[in-house]
Write an enzyme that holds these catalytic residues in place. Sequence first.
Site, PDB file in Angstrom:
ATOM      1  N   GLY A  49     -66.497  13.408   9.545  1.00 48.97           N
ATOM      2  CA  GLY A  49     -67.660  13.111  10.379  1.00 48.97           C
ATOM      3  C   GLY A  49     -67.640  13.633  11.801  1.00 48.97           C
ATOM      4  O   GLY A  49     -68.478  13.236  12.610  1.00 48.97           O
ATOM      5  N   TRP A  51     -68.501  16.556  13.074  1.00 49.36           N
ATOM      6  CA  TRP A  51     -69.708  17.302  13.476  1.00 49.36           C
ATOM      7  C   TRP A  51     -70.846  16.319  13.779  1.00 49.36           C
ATOM      8  O   TRP A  51     -71.566  16.474  14.768  1.00 49.36           O
ATOM      9  CB  TRP A  51     -70.131  18.293  12.379  1.00 49.36           C
ATOM     10  CG  TRP A  51     -69.319  19.556  12.353  1.00 49.36           C
ATOM     11  CD1 TRP A  51     -68.034  19.710  12.799  1.00 49.36           C
ATOM     12  CD2 TRP A  51     -69.735  20.843  11.879  1.00 49.36           C
ATOM     13  NE1 TRP A  51     -67.622  21.008  12.609  1.00 49.36           N
ATOM     14  CE2 TRP A  51     -68.640  21.719  12.052  1.00 49.36           C
ATOM     15  CE3 TRP A  51     -70.905  21.333  11.316  1.00 49.36           C
ATOM     16  CZ2 TRP A  51     -68.694  23.070  11.685  1.00 49.36           C
ATOM     17  CZ3 TRP A  51     -70.974  22.676  10.950  1.00 49.36           C
ATOM     18  CH2 TRP A  51     -69.875  23.533  11.136  1.00 49.36           C
ATOM     19  N   ASP A  68     -72.222  13.768   2.140  1.00 51.39           N
ATOM     20  CA  ASP A  68     -70.929  14.214   1.614  1.00 51.39           C
ATOM     21  C   ASP A  68     -70.590  13.410   0.359  1.00 51.39           C
ATOM     22  O   ASP A  68     -71.079  12.298   0.164  1.00 51.39           O
ATOM     23  CB  ASP A  68     -69.801  14.033   2.642  1.00 51.39           C
ATOM     24  CG  ASP A  68     -68.635  14.994   2.399  1.00 51.39           C
ATOM     25  OD1 ASP A  68     -68.401  15.884   3.256  1.00 51.39           O
ATOM     26  OD2 ASP A  68     -67.955  14.899   1.349  1.00 51.39           O
ATOM     27  N   ASP A  87     -73.660  14.492  -3.951  1.00 53.76           N
ATOM     28  CA  ASP A  87     -73.261  15.869  -4.229  1.00 53.76           C
ATOM     29  C   ASP A  87     -74.434  16.772  -3.840  1.00 53.76           C
ATOM     30  O   ASP A  87     -75.565  16.537  -4.291  1.00 53.76           O
ATOM     31  CB  ASP A  87     -72.995  15.969  -5.744  1.00 53.76           C
ATOM     32  CG  ASP A  87     -72.434  17.310  -6.148  1.00 53.76           C
ATOM     33  OD1 ASP A  87     -72.628  18.298  -5.413  1.00 53.76           O
ATOM     34  OD2 ASP A  87     -71.792  17.363  -7.207  1.00 53.76           O
ATOM     35  N   ASP A 109     -70.653  22.442   6.832  1.00 53.60           N
ATOM     36  CA  ASP A 109     -69.231  22.773   6.914  1.00 53.60           C
ATOM     37  C   ASP A 109     -68.607  22.495   5.537  1.00 53.60           C
ATOM     38  O   ASP A 109     -67.401  22.340   5.414  1.00 53.60           O
ATOM     39  CB  ASP A 109     -68.586  21.888   8.004  1.00 53.60           C
ATOM     40  CG  ASP A 109     -67.226  22.399   8.454  1.00 53.60           C
ATOM     41  OD1 ASP A 109     -66.961  23.609   8.310  1.00 53.60           O
ATOM     42  OD2 ASP A 109     -66.422  21.579   8.946  1.00 53.60           O
ATOM     43  N   LYS A 149     -71.075  27.271   6.483  1.00 53.22           N
ATOM     44  CA  LYS A 149     -69.733  27.834   6.291  1.00 53.22           C
ATOM     45  C   LYS A 149     -69.657  28.592   4.971  1.00 53.22           C
ATOM     46  O   LYS A 149     -70.240  28.171   3.965  1.00 53.22           O
ATOM     47  CB  LYS A 149     -68.711  26.710   6.273  1.00 53.22           C
ATOM     48  CG  LYS A 149     -67.327  27.166   5.796  1.00 53.22           C
ATOM     49  CD  LYS A 149     -66.218  26.489   6.482  1.00 53.22           C
ATOM     50  CE  LYS A 149     -65.823  25.190   5.824  1.00 53.22           C
ATOM     51  NZ  LYS A 149     -64.808  24.537   6.658  1.00 53.22           N
TER      52      LYS A 149
HETATM   53  C1  LIG Z   1     -64.088  20.782   6.052  1.00 48.16           C
HETATM   54  S1  LIG Z   1     -64.774  19.284   5.434  1.00 48.16           S
HETATM   55  C2  LIG Z   1     -66.062  18.970   6.598  1.00 48.16           C
HETATM   56  C3  LIG Z   1     -65.571  18.503   7.940  1.00 48.16           C
HETATM   57  C4  LIG Z   1     -66.675  17.948   8.808  1.00 48.16           C
HETATM   58  N1  LIG Z   1     -67.556  19.009   9.292  1.00 48.16           N
HETATM   59  C5  LIG Z   1     -66.142  17.211  10.016  1.00 48.16           C
HETATM   60  O1  LIG Z   1     -66.245  17.790  11.105  1.00 48.16           O
HETATM   61  O2  LIG Z   1     -65.658  16.096   9.879  1.00 48.16           O
HETATM   62  C6  LIG Z   1     -65.638  19.829   4.012  1.00 48.16           C
HETATM   63  C7  LIG Z   1     -66.389  18.745   3.288  1.00 48.16           C
HETATM   64  O3  LIG Z   1     -67.226  19.321   2.281  1.00 48.16           O
HETATM   65  C8  LIG Z   1     -67.427  18.301   1.308  1.00 48.16           C
HETATM   66  N2  LIG Z   1     -68.003  18.830   0.066  1.00 48.16           N
HETATM   67  C9  LIG Z   1     -67.479  19.772  -0.763  1.00 48.16           C
HETATM   68  N3  LIG Z   1     -68.273  19.948  -1.833  1.00 48.16           N
HETATM   69  C10 LIG Z   1     -69.340  19.103  -1.678  1.00 48.16           C
HETATM   70  C11 LIG Z   1     -70.495  18.834  -2.468  1.00 48.16           C
HETATM   71  N4  LIG Z   1     -70.714  19.471  -3.635  1.00 48.16           N
HETATM   72  N5  LIG Z   1     -71.368  17.919  -2.024  1.00 48.16           N
HETATM   73  C12 LIG Z   1     -71.148  17.257  -0.859  1.00 48.16           C
HETATM   74  N6  LIG Z   1     -70.069  17.473  -0.070  1.00 48.16           N
HETATM   75  C13 LIG Z   1     -69.165  18.388  -0.472  1.00 48.16           C
HETATM   76  C14 LIG Z   1     -66.029  17.731   1.122  1.00 48.16           C
HETATM   77  O4  LIG Z   1     -66.077  16.455   0.518  1.00 48.16           O
HETATM   78  C15 LIG Z   1     -65.494  17.716   2.551  1.00 48.16           C
HETATM   79  O5  LIG Z   1     -65.639  16.454   3.138  1.00 48.16           O
END
Ligand SMILES: C[S@@+](CC[C@H](N)C(=O)[O-])C[C@H]1O[C@@H](n2cnc3c(N)ncnc32)[C@H](O)[C@@H]1O
Length: 193
Positions: A49, A51, A68, A87, A109, A149
Amino acid sequence: MREKPDHYTDQAKQQGYLARSVFKLEELDRRFGLLKHAGAVLDLGAAPGSWTQYVLRTRPEARVVAVDLAPIRLPEETANLTVINDDIFRPELIEDLRRLGPFELVLSDAAPATTGNRGLDAARSASLAEMVVEIARHTLAEHGTLVAKIFQGGDERELLKQLRSEFRSARACKPRACRKDSVETYLLASRRH
Ligand SMILES: C[S@@+](CC[C@H](N)C(=O)[O-])C[C@H]1O[C@@H](n2cnc3c(N)ncnc32)[C@H](O)[C@@H]1O
């Protein structure tokens, strides 16, 4: 594998941010003024969280919707935050988000759980980024900006080309806070004049 703490990890902890990723968004915001016109912000792949925290601290009046698969629990008061535990590939999500929009800024992200197989990881990252672009098509405000990203080594050039054809401007940018060995980069696309 757990990543090694570094200067950005320490800084994030000191400032009460949930992840070091915050400094990537901070740099993009400093360079491109992302939050200047953002009354409503959609943050995809938002957990844990940082961002979302950055947006709410920088623009306390902004409305934020954070999505997320994993839980998002901010330590601070968050009256204007909506958290959706979902999702991004679930087809009905777009309709739910459309009802909460439009958003002047759509951030993603989102990243796949990495396997170590660069080709596979890049393909999964590209699928996420393509889904993010599809969500943005339906939820972005008329003069909105998208930040997504994507891992290098897959379809990032193709997607950038696609964004250039659909948006007023589009570019790739890799913030300094990305780890040296990281393959991640960010695509920015804007409908702003
Ligand atoms: C690098 S982290 C994000 C960090 C966040 N921007 C922060 O600053 O705290 C990547 C996130 O993408 C989420 N993610 C990956 N595939 C996803 C999907 N299909 N649906 C929702 N979230 C997804 C993961 O659960 C993970 O929490």
